[in-house]
Write a protein that holds these residues in place. Structure first.
Motif, PDB file in Angstrom:
ATOM      1  N   ALA A 145      21.238  46.519  24.783  1.00 40.27           N
ATOM      2  CA  ALA A 145      21.637  45.682  23.645  1.00 40.27           C
ATOM      3  C   ALA A 145      21.878  44.242  24.087  1.00 40.27           C
ATOM      4  CB  ALA A 145      22.891  46.251  22.987  1.00 40.27           C
ATOM      5  N   ILE A 146      22.546  44.079  25.229  1.00 43.16           N
ATOM      6  CA  ILE A 146      22.786  42.722  25.748  1.00 43.16           C
ATOM      7  C   ILE A 146      21.472  42.099  26.202  1.00 43.16           C
ATOM      8  CG2 ILE A 146      23.955  41.357  27.526  1.00 43.16           C
ATOM      9  CD1 ILE A 146      26.212  43.437  27.471  1.00 43.16           C
ATOM     10  N   GLY A 147      20.643  42.906  26.886  1.00 45.11           N
ATOM     11  CA  GLY A 147      19.351  42.407  27.334  1.00 45.11           C
ATOM     12  C   GLY A 147      18.477  41.949  26.181  1.00 45.11           C
ATOM     13  N   ARG A 148      18.477  42.715  25.098  1.00 44.83           N
ATOM     14  CA  ARG A 148      17.702  42.334  23.906  1.00 44.83           C
ATOM     15  C   ARG A 148      18.179  40.984  23.372  1.00 44.83           C
ATOM     16  NH1 ARG A 148      18.242  46.412  19.059  1.00 44.83           N
ATOM     17  NH2 ARG A 148      20.327  45.506  19.100  1.00 44.83           N
ATOM     18  N   ALA A 149      19.499  40.776  23.358  1.00 42.76           N
ATOM     19  CA  ALA A 149      20.043  39.494  22.902  1.00 42.76           C
ATOM     20  C   ALA A 149      19.634  38.355  23.836  1.00 42.76           C
ATOM     21  CB  ALA A 149      21.560  39.581  22.810  1.00 42.76           C
ATOM     22  N   LEU A 150      19.603  38.614  25.133  1.00 43.49           N
ATOM     23  CA  LEU A 150      19.238  37.577  26.092  1.00 43.49           C
ATOM     24  C   LEU A 150      17.773  37.174  25.975  1.00 43.49           C
ATOM     25  CD1 LEU A 150      21.110  38.802  29.302  1.00 43.49           C
ATOM     26  CD2 LEU A 150      21.770  36.951  27.762  1.00 43.49           C
ATOM     27  N   MET A 151      16.933  38.049  25.429  1.00 47.42           N
ATOM     28  CA  MET A 151      15.521  37.715  25.246  1.00 47.42           C
ATOM     29  C   MET A 151      15.352  36.510  24.318  1.00 47.42           C
ATOM     30  SD  MET A 151      13.450  39.704  27.010  1.00 47.42           S
ATOM     31  CE  MET A 151      11.874  39.561  26.137  1.00 47.42           C
ATOM     32  N   MET A 152      16.359  36.237  23.497  1.00 48.92           N
ATOM     33  CA  MET A 152      16.315  35.091  22.590  1.00 48.92           C
ATOM     34  C   MET A 152      16.615  33.785  23.314  1.00 48.92           C
ATOM     35  SD  MET A 152      18.590  36.802  19.553  1.00 48.92           S
ATOM     36  CE  MET A 152      18.947  35.176  18.871  1.00 48.92           C
ATOM     37  N   GLN A 153      17.089  33.874  24.572  1.00 47.94           N
ATOM     38  CA  GLN A 153      17.616  32.714  25.293  1.00 47.94           C
ATOM     39  C   GLN A 153      18.624  31.962  24.412  1.00 47.94           C
ATOM     40  OE1 GLN A 153      14.519  30.220  27.091  1.00 47.94           O
ATOM     41  NE2 GLN A 153      14.867  31.316  28.995  1.00 47.94           N
ATOM     42  N   PRO A 154      19.680  32.646  24.018  1.00 48.32           N
ATOM     43  CA  PRO A 154      20.630  32.038  23.077  1.00 48.32           C
ATOM     44  C   PRO A 154      21.491  30.969  23.735  1.00 48.32           C
ATOM     45  CG  PRO A 154      21.485  34.121  23.881  1.00 48.32           C
ATOM     46  CD  PRO A 154      20.091  33.999  24.442  1.00 48.32           C
ATOM     47  N   ARG A 155      22.123  30.170  22.901  1.00 46.68           N
ATOM     48  CA  ARG A 155      23.102  29.192  23.374  1.00 46.68           C
ATOM     49  C   ARG A 155      24.494  29.788  23.401  1.00 46.68           C
ATOM     50  NH1 ARG A 155      22.342  23.120  21.513  1.00 46.68           N
ATOM     51  NH2 ARG A 155      23.760  23.021  23.279  1.00 46.68           N
ATOM     52  N   ILE A 156      24.699  30.827  22.586  1.00 47.07           N
ATOM     53  CA  ILE A 156      25.985  31.525  22.583  1.00 47.07           C
ATOM     54  C   ILE A 156      25.729  33.015  22.365  1.00 47.07           C
ATOM     55  CG2 ILE A 156      26.399  31.200  20.099  1.00 47.07           C
ATOM     56  CD1 ILE A 156      29.402  30.869  20.798  1.00 47.07           C
ATOM     57  N   LEU A 157      26.516  33.828  23.050  1.00 44.40           N
ATOM     58  CA  LEU A 157      26.412  35.277  22.956  1.00 44.40           C
ATOM     59  C   LEU A 157      27.681  35.804  22.292  1.00 44.40           C
ATOM     60  CD1 LEU A 157      24.457  37.548  23.914  1.00 44.40           C
ATOM     61  CD2 LEU A 157      25.765  37.631  26.048  1.00 44.40           C
ATOM     62  N   LEU A 158      27.507  36.468  21.152  1.00 48.08           N
ATOM     63  CA  LEU A 158      28.623  37.086  20.441  1.00 48.08           C
ATOM     64  C   LEU A 158      28.633  38.571  20.779  1.00 48.08           C
ATOM     65  CD1 LEU A 158      28.180  35.517  16.859  1.00 48.08           C
ATOM     66  CD2 LEU A 158      29.217  34.487  18.894  1.00 48.08           C
ATOM     67  N   LEU A 159      29.661  39.020  21.489  1.00 46.25           N
ATOM     68  CA  LEU A 159      29.742  40.404  21.948  1.00 46.25           C
ATOM     69  C   LEU A 159      30.851  41.126  21.199  1.00 46.25           C
ATOM     70  CD1 LEU A 159      29.432  39.839  25.805  1.00 46.25           C
ATOM     71  CD2 LEU A 159      27.674  40.718  24.271  1.00 46.25           C
ATOM     72  N   ASP A 160      30.488  42.210  20.536  1.00 50.05           N
ATOM     73  CA  ASP A 160      31.451  42.962  19.731  1.00 50.05           C
ATOM     74  C   ASP A 160      31.742  44.308  20.396  1.00 50.05           C
ATOM     75  OD1 ASP A 160      33.090  43.932  17.766  1.00 50.05           O
ATOM     76  OD2 ASP A 160      31.685  43.657  16.120  1.00 50.05           O
ATOM     77  N   GLU A 161      32.923  44.430  20.981  1.00 47.14           N
ATOM     78  CA  GLU A 161      33.403  45.660  21.610  1.00 47.14           C
ATOM     79  C   GLU A 161      32.400  46.233  22.630  1.00 47.14           C
ATOM     80  OE1 GLU A 161      36.361  46.489  21.192  1.00 47.14           O
ATOM     81  OE2 GLU A 161      37.038  46.024  19.160  1.00 47.14           O
ATOM     82  N   PRO A 162      32.012  45.440  23.645  1.00 50.01           N
ATOM     83  CA  PRO A 162      31.021  45.940  24.608  1.00 50.01           C
ATOM     84  C   PRO A 162      31.515  47.104  25.465  1.00 50.01           C
ATOM     85  CG  PRO A 162      31.925  43.846  25.342  1.00 50.01           C
ATOM     86  CD  PRO A 162      32.404  44.054  23.931  1.00 50.01           C
TER      87      PRO A 162
END
Length: 234
Positions: A145-162
């Motif tokens: 799930a985190i890796g999928r989010a990183l594929m976007m090369q985001p400027r901010i990562l919102l993590l909900d109850e990792p």
């Protein structure tokens, strides 16, 4: 100018007011932890930032007003949301899940480069590349799930109850990776019921209760605050 700024944000689920004038900021390069009990409004705050619920008030990201924009614009602007419960695609392979994270990209070379970057952080995903997501362990799914989010090369990562539902040793690994990402320049807004661990890795923290911000301070000060210790760290 803060990277992310919420001012007087209200949100409703039907007649229930879930957010009651939330105001907070996240500076570029920070880890900010949002802690509080179940039902405090933490997850709703992340959904509000992503445009997944209707809000009033101001939500600005890198100077752009987000509150009137559709949800897909949040992703295009550089906001990546890893929701509670991970929400991977269980019937897709690891590779296909990661490719879904790069939905806005068409350049195959860039997608491959981003995937290699994800594997640098999560070597186990390379080993599971052709495995379907639903057959993986909870920890592996969180990594995906985190890796999928990183594929976007985001400027901010919102993590909900990792850390939810994970063994302590896996939780430690996930939090180590969050710190590593931050050292590499990733800004993180972390929602977490494990308040002690969340504040240990954060620069600042907000305490939320029944849809309102109760207090805000440096994470190290919240860790020794008697009110916080009694309510969330006991």
């Amino acid at each position: 100018m803060s990277l992310l700024e919420l001012k007087g944000v209200h949100a409703y689920y039907g007649a229930i007011e879930a957010l009651k004038g939330v105001t907070l900021t996240v500076e570029e390069g920070e880890i900010v932890s949002l802690i509080g009990s179940n039902g405090a409004g933490k997850s709703t705050t992340l959904k509000a930032i992503c445009g997944q619920i209707n809000t009033t008030g101001s939500i600005r990201f890198h100077g752009t007003e987000m509150s009137s924009l559709p949800p897909h614009r949040a992703a295009l602007e550089g906001i990546a949301h890893v929701p509670e419960g991970r929400r991977i695609f269980p019937r897709l392979t690891v590779k296909e899940n990661l490719e879904m994270g790069a939905f806005s990209m068409r350049d195959k070379k860039t997608i491959k480069q981003r995937m290699e970057m994800v594997f640098d952080h999560f070597p186990r995903l390379r080993e599971r590349l052709t495995q379907t997501g639903g057959t993986m362990s909870g920890g592996e799914q969180q990594m995906l799930a985190i890796g999928r989010a990183l594929m976007m090369q985001p400027r901010i990562l919102l993590l909900d109850e990792p850390s939810m539902g994970l063994a302590p040793i896996i939780v430690e690994q996930i939090f180590d990776i969050i710190q590593q990402l931050n050292r590499e320049g990733m800004t993180v807004l972390l929602v977490e019921q494990n308040a002690f661990q969340a504040l240990q890795i954060a620069h600042r923290g907000y305490v939320m209760q029944t849809g309102e911000i109760l207090m805000e301070d440096a994470a190290e000060l919240l860790l020794v605050n008697e009110q916080v210790k009694e309510a969330y760290l006991a």
